[in-house]
Design a protein around this motif. Structure first.
Motif, mmCIF file in Angstrom:
data_model
loop_
_atom_site.group_PDB
_atom_site.id
_atom_site.type_symbol
_atom_site.label_atom_id
_atom_site.label_comp_id
_atom_site.label_asym_id
_atom_site.label_seq_id
_atom_site.Cartn_x
_atom_site.Cartn_y
_atom_site.Cartn_z
ATOM 1 N N ALA A 299 2.984 7.744 -9.153
ATOM 2 C CA ALA A 299 1.800 6.954 -8.830
ATOM 3 C C ALA A 299 1.531 5.918 -9.917
ATOM 4 O O ALA A 299 1.240 4.747 -9.626
ATOM 5 C CB ALA A 299 0.591 7.878 -8.656
ATOM 6 N N ASP A 300 1.640 6.323 -11.177
ATOM 7 C CA ASP A 300 1.422 5.392 -12.292
ATOM 8 C C ASP A 300 2.454 4.266 -12.275
ATOM 9 O O ASP A 300 2.129 3.104 -12.536
ATOM 10 C CB ASP A 300 1.496 6.139 -13.626
ATOM 11 C CG ASP A 300 0.313 7.080 -13.845
ATOM 12 O OD1 ASP A 300 -0.693 6.944 -13.123
ATOM 13 O OD2 ASP A 300 0.420 7.959 -14.730
ATOM 14 N N ALA B 39 3.576 -1.636 -10.955
ATOM 15 C CA ALA B 39 4.317 -2.649 -10.202
ATOM 16 C C ALA B 39 3.416 -3.445 -9.268
ATOM 17 O O ALA B 39 3.893 -4.291 -8.527
ATOM 18 C CB ALA B 39 5.442 -1.991 -9.404
ATOM 19 N N GLY B 40 2.110 -3.148 -9.284
ATOM 20 C CA GLY B 40 1.160 -3.949 -8.522
ATOM 21 C C GLY B 40 0.729 -3.395 -7.189
ATOM 22 O O GLY B 40 -0.028 -4.057 -6.463
ATOM 23 N N ALA B 41 1.177 -2.184 -6.836
ATOM 24 C CA ALA B 41 0.830 -1.614 -5.535
ATOM 25 C C ALA B 41 -0.592 -1.064 -5.536
ATOM 26 O O ALA B 41 -1.137 -0.688 -6.582
ATOM 27 C CB ALA B 41 1.804 -0.505 -5.163
ATOM 28 N N ILE C 244 0.857 -1.182 0.000
ATOM 29 C CA ILE C 244 0.000 0.000 0.000
ATOM 30 C C ILE C 244 0.894 1.234 0.000
ATOM 31 O O ILE C 244 1.772 1.372 0.862
ATOM 32 C CB ILE C 244 -0.935 0.004 1.219
ATOM 33 C CG1 ILE C 244 -1.828 -1.246 1.188
ATOM 34 C CG2 ILE C 244 -1.796 1.269 1.241
ATOM 35 C CD1 ILE C 244 -2.608 -1.459 2.458
ATOM 36 N N ALA C 245 0.692 2.103 -0.990
ATOM 37 C CA ALA C 245 1.581 3.248 -1.180
ATOM 38 C C ALA C 245 0.803 4.551 -1.211
ATOM 39 O O ALA C 245 -0.306 4.624 -1.749
ATOM 40 C CB ALA C 245 2.372 3.093 -2.478
ATOM 41 N N ASP D 184 2.720 0.902 3.554
ATOM 42 C CA ASP D 184 4.024 0.272 3.339
ATOM 43 C C ASP D 184 5.025 1.201 2.669
ATOM 44 O O ASP D 184 6.233 1.098 2.900
ATOM 45 C CB ASP D 184 3.863 -0.981 2.460
ATOM 46 C CG ASP D 184 2.880 -1.971 3.046
ATOM 47 O OD1 ASP D 184 3.133 -2.440 4.168
ATOM 48 O OD2 ASP D 184 1.858 -2.271 2.390
ATOM 49 N N ILE D 185 4.526 2.100 1.815
ATOM 50 C CA ILE D 185 5.399 2.984 1.034
ATOM 51 C C ILE D 185 4.846 4.400 1.111
ATOM 52 O O ILE D 185 3.676 4.639 0.813
ATOM 53 C CB ILE D 185 5.460 2.535 -0.442
ATOM 54 C CG1 ILE D 185 6.060 1.133 -0.557
ATOM 55 C CG2 ILE D 185 6.263 3.527 -1.279
ATOM 56 C CD1 ILE D 185 5.890 0.508 -1.935
ATOM 57 N N LEU D 186 5.686 5.347 1.512
ATOM 58 C CA LEU D 186 5.290 6.750 1.603
ATOM 59 C C LEU D 186 6.213 7.581 0.715
ATOM 60 O O LEU D 186 7.422 7.632 0.945
ATOM 61 C CB LEU D 186 5.380 7.236 3.053
ATOM 62 C CG LEU D 186 5.200 8.733 3.301
ATOM 63 C CD1 LEU D 186 3.880 9.246 2.735
ATOM 64 C CD2 LEU D 186 5.309 9.044 4.795
#
Length: 262
Positions: A28-29, A34-36, A13-14, A81-83
């Protein structure tokens, strides 16, 4: 170790701040590909909405805006998970130091430094608890090459962000969270392209001449052009991936060779 580049961020989740246009949209794209699961924030809805991203309207220059984003994400998704702290703003009035008020300084630092700090503070406890996470701070080469008449506030805030990012990485790396900085040079966004058109129109020259003038003001770009947003996004996509699992605490400059020193 083997990697699936096409789906390497599956189940991640990003959040990308300022993700509705420019480099933020490209990032974002890239994470989507990459599946996020990707969440973006901006003050206003994007002109071209992507049904695959989750949008949160928020003014991150204010504490209540960052808290809104933290609360909504944790309530809906349970974790982050990703910021990608991509939001930035540079609106320095011309005239050098003398024309800058306390309000000008505070506004720039709220957007370019304190917004990332607050979001980090909101999401880091969860990342530490789960034992993994990645935070990317998008800074700028202006942190090293400030232009006193046009980027003084922005450059000072970004320099502080770079320093803070390094310090934070030292604290949280032992806890499984990677913190990195990406410092782009000039990026050819739609806004930049429109600016070149305005300069060309006002000067009576061509768009190419306008771009050359901007590059001269930066001291020259050896590569001969601005970066494309997708090029910045590709670097970010690598840094948040499992392929970069040993990278933390480092600043990555992507400027076509603009900075003339090591």
């Amino acid at each position: 170790m083997e990697f699936n580049f096409e789906n390497e961020l599956k189940d991640k989740i990003a959040l990308v701040t300022g993700g509705s246009k420019g480099a933020g949209k490209a990032i974002a794209d890239r994470l989507l590909k990459a599946g996020a699961t990707v969440i973006i924030t901006a003050r206003n809805k994007p002109e071209e909405e992507n049904e695959n991203t989750h949008f949160i309207a928020a003014d991150l220059s204010k504490p209540e805006g960052t808290q809104k984003v933290v609360d909504e994400i944790l309530q809906k998704f349970g974790r982050l998970d990703i910021l990608i702290n991509n939001l930035c703003g540079s609106e320095t009035p011309g005239g050098g130091f003398a024309v800058l008020s306390d309000e000008d300084w505070e506004s720039s630092f709220q957007t370019n430094l304190l917004a990332p700090v607050r979001l980090d503070r909101g999401f880091l406890p969860g990342m530490i608890s789960q034992g993994n996470g990645v935070i990317i701070h998008i800074a700028s080469i202006q942190a090293k090459l400030p232009l006193y008449d046009s980027t003084l506030l922005y450059a000072a805030a970004k320099a502080a962000l770079v320093n803070y990012s390094k310090s934070l990485s030292n604290e949280v790396a032992p806890k499984g969270v990677r913190v990195l900085t990406v410092s782009p040079g000039w990026i050819m966004t739609i806004a930049s392209a429109r600016m070149m058109e305005r300069i060309a129109e006002s000067s009576g020259g061509s768009v190419e001449q306008a771009a050359s003038g901007v590059m001269d003001a930066l001291g020259g770009i050896p590569f001969g052009r601005a970066a494309w947003p997708q090029e910045v996004a590709e670097l970010v996509g690598f840094l948040v991936s499992p392929r970069a699992a040993y990278l933390t605490g480092t600043e990555y400059v992507i400027d076509g060779g603009t900075i003339p020193t090591l």
